[in-house]
Design a protein around this motif. Sequence first.
Motif, PDB file in Angstrom:
ATOM      1  N   GLU A 283       0.810  -1.223   0.000  1.00 12.55           N
ATOM      2  CA  GLU A 283       0.000   0.000   0.000  1.00 12.55           C
ATOM      3  C   GLU A 283       0.841   1.271   0.000  1.00 12.55           C
ATOM      4  O   GLU A 283       0.501   2.246   0.688  1.00 12.55           O
ATOM      5  CB  GLU A 283      -0.928  -0.016   1.217  1.00 12.55           C
ATOM      6  CG  GLU A 283      -0.220  -0.016   2.594  1.00 12.55           C
ATOM      7  CD  GLU A 283       0.021  -1.400   3.182  1.00 12.55           C
ATOM      8  OE1 GLU A 283       0.117  -2.376   2.421  1.00 12.55           O
ATOM      9  OE2 GLU A 283       0.136  -1.503   4.425  1.00 12.55           O
ATOM     10  N   HIS A 301      -8.469  -3.006  -1.138  1.00  9.47           N
ATOM     11  CA  HIS A 301      -7.680  -3.278   0.073  1.00  9.47           C
ATOM     12  C   HIS A 301      -6.528  -2.269   0.199  1.00  9.47           C
ATOM     13  O   HIS A 301      -6.348  -1.658   1.253  1.00  9.47           O
ATOM     14  CB  HIS A 301      -7.152  -4.720   0.015  1.00  9.47           C
ATOM     15  CG  HIS A 301      -6.297  -5.115   1.172  1.00  9.47           C
ATOM     16  ND1 HIS A 301      -6.753  -5.905   2.201  1.00  9.47           N
ATOM     17  CD2 HIS A 301      -5.015  -4.808   1.487  1.00  9.47           C
ATOM     18  CE1 HIS A 301      -5.787  -6.067   3.082  1.00  9.47           C
ATOM     19  NE2 HIS A 301      -4.712  -5.410   2.679  1.00  9.47           N
ATOM     20  N   GLU A 302      -5.767  -2.101  -0.858  1.00  8.37           N
ATOM     21  CA  GLU A 302      -4.594  -1.210  -0.775  1.00  8.37           C
ATOM     22  C   GLU A 302      -5.015   0.249  -0.630  1.00  8.37           C
ATOM     23  O   GLU A 302      -4.360   1.025   0.065  1.00  8.37           O
ATOM     24  CB  GLU A 302      -3.683  -1.395  -1.994  1.00  8.37           C
ATOM     25  CG  GLU A 302      -3.220  -2.837  -2.253  1.00  8.37           C
ATOM     26  CD  GLU A 302      -2.597  -3.531  -1.057  1.00  8.37           C
ATOM     27  OE1 GLU A 302      -2.084  -2.848  -0.147  1.00  8.37           O
ATOM     28  OE2 GLU A 302      -2.636  -4.784  -1.012  1.00  8.37           O
ATOM     29  N   HIS A 305      -5.931   1.022   2.934  1.00  3.01           N
ATOM     30  CA  HIS A 305      -4.752   1.291   3.767  1.00  3.01           C
ATOM     31  C   HIS A 305      -4.374   2.777   3.772  1.00  3.01           C
ATOM     32  O   HIS A 305      -3.659   3.221   4.671  1.00  3.01           O
ATOM     33  CB  HIS A 305      -3.549   0.514   3.257  1.00  3.01           C
ATOM     34  CG  HIS A 305      -3.451  -0.898   3.741  1.00  3.01           C
ATOM     35  ND1 HIS A 305      -3.485  -1.227   5.079  1.00  3.01           N
ATOM     36  CD2 HIS A 305      -3.284  -2.068   3.067  1.00  3.01           C
ATOM     37  CE1 HIS A 305      -3.341  -2.545   5.196  1.00  3.01           C
ATOM     38  NE2 HIS A 305      -3.231  -3.083   3.999  1.00  3.01           N
ATOM     39  N   GLU A 324      -4.094  -4.223   8.835  1.00  2.63           N
ATOM     40  CA  GLU A 324      -4.638  -5.298   8.000  1.00  2.63           C
ATOM     41  C   GLU A 324      -6.072  -5.695   8.364  1.00  2.63           C
ATOM     42  O   GLU A 324      -6.853  -6.062   7.494  1.00  2.63           O
ATOM     43  CB  GLU A 324      -3.708  -6.517   8.035  1.00  2.63           C
ATOM     44  CG  GLU A 324      -2.282  -6.229   7.581  1.00  2.63           C
ATOM     45  CD  GLU A 324      -2.181  -5.628   6.182  1.00  2.63           C
ATOM     46  OE1 GLU A 324      -3.182  -5.663   5.436  1.00  2.63           O
ATOM     47  OE2 GLU A 324      -1.102  -5.106   5.847  1.00  2.63           O
ATOM     48  N   ALA A 327      -8.127  -2.973   6.696  1.00  2.00           N
ATOM     49  CA  ALA A 327      -8.146  -3.073   5.219  1.00  2.00           C
ATOM     50  C   ALA A 327      -8.983  -4.280   4.788  1.00  2.00           C
ATOM     51  O   ALA A 327      -9.703  -4.225   3.788  1.00  2.00           O
ATOM     52  CB  ALA A 327      -6.721  -3.158   4.669  1.00  2.00           C
ATOM     53  N   TYR A 385      -5.007 -10.425   9.505  1.00  3.09           N
ATOM     54  CA  TYR A 385      -5.973  -9.922   8.517  1.00  3.09           C
ATOM     55  C   TYR A 385      -7.412 -10.305   8.904  1.00  3.09           C
ATOM     56  O   TYR A 385      -8.271  -9.436   9.076  1.00  3.09           O
ATOM     57  CB  TYR A 385      -5.670 -10.522   7.136  1.00  3.09           C
ATOM     58  CG  TYR A 385      -4.454  -9.945   6.454  1.00  3.09           C
ATOM     59  CD1 TYR A 385      -3.167 -10.218   6.919  1.00  3.09           C
ATOM     60  CD2 TYR A 385      -4.581  -9.129   5.342  1.00  3.09           C
ATOM     61  CE1 TYR A 385      -2.046  -9.692   6.285  1.00  3.09           C
ATOM     62  CE2 TYR A 385      -3.459  -8.599   4.697  1.00  3.09           C
ATOM     63  CZ  TYR A 385      -2.206  -8.883   5.168  1.00  3.09           C
ATOM     64  OH  TYR A 385      -1.112  -8.358   4.541  1.00  3.09           O
TER      65      TYR A 385
HETATM   66 ZN    ZN Z   1      -3.010  -5.045   3.654  1.00  7.11          ZN
END
Ligand code: ZN
Length: 453
Positions: A283, A301-302, A305, A324, A327, A385
Amino acid sequence: MLAFTTACTGGTVQGRPGASGLRDPFFPKAGNAGYDVRHYGLDLVYRPDSGRLDGTAVITARAGQGLSSFNLDLVGLDVEDVTVQGEGARYNRTGQELTVRPAEDLKKGEEFRTVVRYSGKPKAVEDPDGSEEGWIRTGDGAVGVGEPTGSMAWFPGNHHPSDKAAYDITLSVPKGYEAVSNGLLASRADRDGQTVFRWHSAEPMASYLATAAVGPYKISTGTTASGIPVYNAVVPGQAAKSADALARIPEIVEWGSGRFGPYPFAAAGAIVEDEGTLGYALETQTRPVYPGAPTVDLVLHEMAHQWFGNSVSPKSWKDMWLNEGFATYAEWLWSEDHGGPTAQERFTAFEEGDTDVDPAADSDWAEFPPASPPGPERISADPVYYRGAMVLHRIRQEVGDEKFFALVRGWAAEHRHGNANTADFTAYAQAKTGHDLDEVWEVWLYGKGRPST
Ligand code: ZN
Ligand code: ARG
């Protein structure tokens, strides 16, 4: 250990050595104490054919104590000279520590400028989990990625997320190459067979989120509805396959702004490398790096972040679940908002191992509690995560949607462009929602064994 004795200059200023690490629970030597970096000016000349880098790092910092010497982190490369406040400084190197002794002691509170000239072939470094970071040579170029400690392979600095700074990164590459970094492209100019790209990041950035990418990229640009410029660099072989997912970046930035609060940075985008060049996406601030054409979920997801990890950064590498878990939960929310499984359906799927709902549902998410990974080799492991995301969903179950989304936005606002740890989060969540969340913390966040509802 430092070999220098403390100098006393003219009997007025007395400094002592700044400590060579910040005692991060997982990376104790990462970062350095005694000063706070305000700005990095990196001037990097890179030759993709030989892999040679010639760099000048101008580091502006404020002394937090009187300093007779201080450390920077740097691995590999040759240091040619170091000046502090314009005067030649003595230095030595041991492992990742570059110890600098200025001609004169620095006073507590003093802002000082260190210039390090260095060169050589920067290398990839191996993470505790066996993956590669640092300086990665790609087919016809290279990219710097630094989570958790790889950035010290391509520039000297205070390489710990707790010391964030503004950056100006200048990249000079042979004409015909593109060079991409974080933030806004301030200028691009051809000069003597070279192209010089100046990239500007005004907002604070943790050094692990800095990137420099050199390659034969195809560039595309755009703007989000709220006016954030988007700059994407994609290797030619991935351009067609990436187009659809990258076209969603403006929409993702707007969606994230609605869910999490204002987008924290002045720029957005992506860097897409060939498949097989990197083991994972990262990210990197404003402009994540992808190992081949990304899916929309990976871009989501990125980009999530950017709020969680990049703007609100961890105080230590033990706090990775704050990056995580958020995200991953952002992916669940995006799915819920776009006709896919709801976050509740995903939570249940993880409890039941139902891979029809989420292919990761049968992962070992319960192996350890997200707030205490067993070691540095597990900071990117599944529980960080997925169980991290489940912690957030448990809070939502307890407090309801209205308070939950106020909490998420409040958290992003409270620590915008700052740092926070797990204790900051639990205290904030309790105070903001007014709920007793002890069971969530004890069982889901810190508890050993497999939690269940
Ligand atoms: Zn991540
Ligand atoms: N932070 C990255 C992401 O989730 C993944 C980094 C993985 N790093 C590693 N050493 N395994 O987007």
